[in-house]
Design a protein around this motif. Structure first.
Motif, PDB file in Angstrom:
ATOM      1  N   THR A  21      -5.461  -1.847  -0.530  1.00 48.58           N
ATOM      2  CA  THR A  21      -4.432  -2.650   0.130  1.00 48.58           C
ATOM      3  C   THR A  21      -4.303  -2.266   1.603  1.00 48.58           C
ATOM      4  O   THR A  21      -4.157  -3.137   2.471  1.00 48.58           O
ATOM      5  N   PHE A  22      -4.371  -0.966   1.882  1.00 50.74           N
ATOM      6  CA  PHE A  22      -4.368  -0.539   3.280  1.00 50.74           C
ATOM      7  C   PHE A  22      -5.600  -1.075   4.011  1.00 50.74           C
ATOM      8  O   PHE A  22      -5.540  -1.399   5.202  1.00 50.74           O
TER       9      PHE A  22
ATOM     10  N   GLY B 253       0.813  -1.211   0.000  1.00 50.16           N
ATOM     11  CA  GLY B 253       0.000   0.000   0.000  1.00 50.16           C
ATOM     12  C   GLY B 253       0.844   1.258   0.000  1.00 50.16           C
ATOM     13  O   GLY B 253       0.551   2.229  -0.706  1.00 50.16           O
TER      14      GLY B 253
ATOM     15  N   ALA C  21      -3.953   1.554  -3.592  1.00 47.07           N
ATOM     16  CA  ALA C  21      -3.286   1.717  -2.298  1.00 47.07           C
ATOM     17  C   ALA C  21      -4.302   1.683  -1.167  1.00 47.07           C
ATOM     18  O   ALA C  21      -4.089   1.020  -0.134  1.00 47.07           O
TER      19      ALA C  21
END
Length: 316
Positions: A121-122, A78, A118
């Motif tokens: 993914t975070f 991320g 991102a």
């Protein structure tokens, strides 16, 4: 939980520099954007903390270990993606860069697409973190929030970490101390001095990767308004600091009170000395690129030799 860079979350340029080879398919380009070779720096300290806990207590919580490792990797990916989009928008990724291709700068994806990836993914890291909080309580919650916040703050906000002289300290804290001690705590629900010392020892070469990355990019970083530690020190002092970051882990590991034959970690010394010599002999620009991965490999080799030493049982 967890070094232009990659900690627990620092985006590091360790990918191949041939822009024409950076994945023809969309999947290949997303993989390249995630910078998979940087994941070693995220995985190594977590594995070290888990191994120390297992050898110390004689037990292992495998599901907790797997969730810890996956969360660290998700935070790393991320951060890499967020860094890709943020540096492009700040004008840092110019044609003068000698590092690997960036997805946004290459036009593979828009900044919005990369930033959305991102965020997703975070989000995965956050979900895994909730499972770990159930195990470790509020200390792990605070560590996880700090890791996620740092992933965003590395290249975002009014004073991004990557644009100042404290990046190496950030890497030391997250790629080293927090990653090892947090992984150890999740296994044992205690925190001992050897775990913290081990985290410090492994965080030093991780910080060396970031220092080397900024050493390579000094001129373009200055032009983009980045005042990194390398800029503050100048290249001659930065070379001295790189040598210290590479050599200090060995006395720390030997004196940390770790179980097993810690003297085996001395087997990594020739690689460390070789990399230091290359930097002192004038490596610069694209010549630094392979050294980034090799510096990360040095950290990994220290960890591997330490774990092998655990099998010997006695004291060092």
């Amino acid at each position: 939980m967890q070094q232009d860079t990659d900690t627990l979350t620092v985006p590091l340029d360790l990918e191949p520099t041939n822009r024409a080879d950076a994945g023809a398919s969309a999947i290949g380009r997303w993989v390249a954007a995630a910078r998979p070779k940087t994941l070693l720096l995220a995985a190594t300290p977590v594995l070290a903390g888990i191994a120390l806990a297992a050898i110390t207590t004689g037990t292992l919580a495998p599901l907790v270990a797997a969730a810890t490792l996956l969360a660290a990797l998700a935070i790393q990916v991320g951060t890499n993606l967020h860094n890709d989009a943020a540096d492009f928008e700040r004008g840092t990724d110019t044609p003068e860069r000698v590092g690997p291709p960036r997805a946004t700068a290459q036009g593979w994806f828009t900044a919005r697409q990369v930033r959305t990836a991102a965020h997703l993914t975070f989000g995965l890291a956050f979900a895994l973190g909730l499972l770990l909080v159930a195990r470790g309580g509020w200390p792990i919650f605070l560590v996880g929030v700090a890791a996620l916040a740092s992933g965003y703050a590395y290249t975002s906000g009014p004073r991004p970490i990557a644009y100042g002289p404290f990046g190496e300290l950030y890497v030391l804290a997250f790629f080293g101390i927090t990653a090892v001690a947090g992984s150890y705590y999740l296994q044992t629900l205690t925190l001992d001095r050897p775990a913290v010392t081990l985290g410090l020892a492994l965080g030093l070469p991780a910080a060396a990767v970031l220092l080397l990355n900024n050493y390579r990019d000094l001129e373009t970083d200055v032009a983009a308004g980045r005042r990194t530690l390398c800029d503050v020190l100048g290249r001659p002092r930065a070379r001295v600091l790189y040598a210290l970051l590479m050599l200090l882990p060995l006395p720390l590991l030997l004196g940390a009170g770790l179980p097993g034959a810690t003297w085996l970690t001395l087997g990594a010394l020739p690689l460390g000395l070789l990399l230091i010599a290359r930097l002192y002999h004038g490596a610069q620009g694209a010549q630094i690129n392979p050294m980034l991965g090799q510096t990360g490999l040095y950290q990994g080799l220290l960890t591997l030799l330490m774990i092998v030493g655990f099998a010997f049982g006695g004291s060092a």
